[in-house]
Enzyme design. Structure first.
Site, short mmCIF file in Angstrom:
data_model
loop_
_atom_site.label_atom_id
_atom_site.label_comp_id
_atom_site.label_asym_id
_atom_site.label_seq_id
_atom_site.Cartn_x
_atom_site.Cartn_y
_atom_site.Cartn_z
N GLY A 155 35.05 -10.36 41.32
CA GLY A 155 33.63 -10.11 41.58
C GLY A 155 32.78 -10.75 40.51
CB SER A 158 27.44 -6.40 36.33
OG SER A 158 27.66 -7.02 35.08
NE ARG A 159 26.46 -9.08 44.17
CZ ARG A 159 26.26 -10.33 43.80
NH1 ARG A 159 27.16 -10.93 43.03
NH2 ARG A 159 25.18 -10.99 44.17
NE ARG A 280 29.49 -16.93 36.74
CZ ARG A 280 28.96 -16.20 35.77
NH1 ARG A 280 28.24 -16.80 34.82
NH2 ARG A 280 29.14 -14.90 35.69
#
Length: 407
Positions: A155, A158-159, A280
């Site tokens: 994920g 911070s979801r 990224r």
């Protein structure tokens, strides 16, 4: 001679518009491939070409890029987030373009696998366990000891990440993650990990080079909504060197020798503990902060790498740049938000952005999506930058009409 195009797989609220602008400055024609181009309002407002395609289907993306090659010279393919970065690596390999190693990206994006790879080379990480059900979560938390962090093994942003300080919070968030509220793209795999306590540091890298080290803090627990970010981090030379050394060790451990990465630390009693390695560029307002602090446009330099041109990470100056994020205090409907034009007029304020408008429903999710805007300031010193930032923040106000209680 065909026009040179840059293919962007999906977009984002923060960095994607900057990638589009950088592509245009480099003389490229940016084309966004998206499962839902309408979700990115900057595409329409800037008149950027966007094509509807199932970005979860590699074959569909290959077909679309092959079709575009009949019209354009595809100079490079990339994405602004790590969700599609492994796909980018596969596309680059198929079309013989510079790009990341897809296998390394996939291993890095699996937080459990990443933890294993880092621990194998002696990098300090929080104690961790992998859980698939409620019983696993409870036994893992008991072994590690409360408080613990519960997060999806795969994920971003911070979801689904939450600090669980007691058994009630543990049970509540376990129910959330295993219920229908959290969207899983694969069978549920929950990472249960020790809560590493200490100052938070954020390292931006490109290839095998350390670009910048910043510091950040977050809003009230148990969630991790960004509140402020600052570059450079207030570190001694020895602390900076230690974080840099661990960062490079992380890159070697997960095989990220090409392109950008973002490494998050907590400086604990044991020293720097790695929270996450992201394959990224850092999100939030970080690329803008690095540019203001050092004169290095990491998005521009990343695109040069993507299209096979020489890139340059040399610093042009040294300043302190900081961002403060606007965070709502409750759910409801935004009645007003004002003062942005006054704040941006303050000397030293580089940027004020409001992401929401009056009448927008405010529903907090406990992650980066909760922010309503940001203010960025820069100056020769940290004290001056923080003072400028506070003066600007004091001029911005908003009110939220709370939702009526559910009966």
């Amino acid at each position: 001679m065909p026009r040179r195009a840059l293919i962007l797989v999906e977009g984002s609220r923060f960095n994607a518009p900057l990638y589009v602008q950088a592509a245009l400055r480099l003389g490229l024609h940016p084309i966004t491939l998206s499962a839902d181009p309408a979700q990115y309002d900057y595409l329409a407002s800037e008149g950027i070409e966007a094509i509807h395609v199932d970005t979860d289907d590699l074959d569909a993306l290959i077909r679309e890029c092959s079709r575009l090659r009949a019209t354009y010279d595809i100079a490079g393919i990339t994405s602004v987030g790590d969700s599609f970065y492994a796909t980018v690596g596969k596309l680059c390999r198929y079309f013989d373009l510079p790009g990341p190693n897809a296998t390394s990206i996939e291993r890095c994006c699996d937080k459990f696998t990443q933890r294993q790879l880092l621990a194998e080379v002696g990098v300090l990480v929080p104690a961790y366990r992998l859980a698939a059900n409620r019983m696993d979560v409870e036994s893992s938390a008991a072994e590690i000891g409360l408080p613990v962090i519960l997060k999806p093994a795969i994920g971003t942003g911070s979801r689904g990440v939450r600090l669980c300080r007691n058994l009630d919070e543990l049970a509540e968030h376990t129910t959330y993650l295993l219920g229908r509220q959290h969207i899983w793209l694969s069978p549920p795999r929950i990472l249960v990990e020790e809560f590493a306590q200490g100052p938070f540091y954020d390292v931006a890298t490109m290839g095998n080079a350390i670009v910048a080290v910043g510091a950040a803090d977050f809003d009230r627990p148990p969630h991790f909504v960004p509140r402020e970010s600052i570059f450079p981090a207030p570190l001694t030379d020895e602390e900076h060197e230690r974080i840099a050394d661990v960062s490079l060790n992380c890159l070697r451990a997960v095989g990220l020798g090409w392109g950008p990465a973002n490494i998050e630390f907590r400086w604990t009693e044991r020293g720097p503990v790695v929270i996450e390695v992201n394959p990224r560029l850092p999100g939030w307002a970080t690329p803008r902060l690095i540019q203001l602090a050092y004169g290095v446009d990491i998005i521009n330099e990343h695109l040069k790498l993507v299209i096979g041109e020489e890139w340059d990470l040399r610093r042009r100056h040294s300043r302190t740049a900081a961002a403060r994020f606007l965070i709502p205090e409750c759910d409801g409907v935004l009645d007003r938000i004002e003062g942005g034009s006054l704040a941006v007029a303050i000397p030293g304020v580089a940027e004020v952005k409001l992401y929401v408008e009056p009448k927008t429903p405010i529903v907090r999710k406990g992650d980066f999506r909760d922010t309503m805007g940001h203010v960025i300031a820069a100056s020769p010193s940290r004290a001056e930058t923080e003072a400028i930032l506070q003066r600007a923040i004091d001029l911005i106000g908003w009110s939220i009409i709370p939702l009526p209680p559910v009966r």
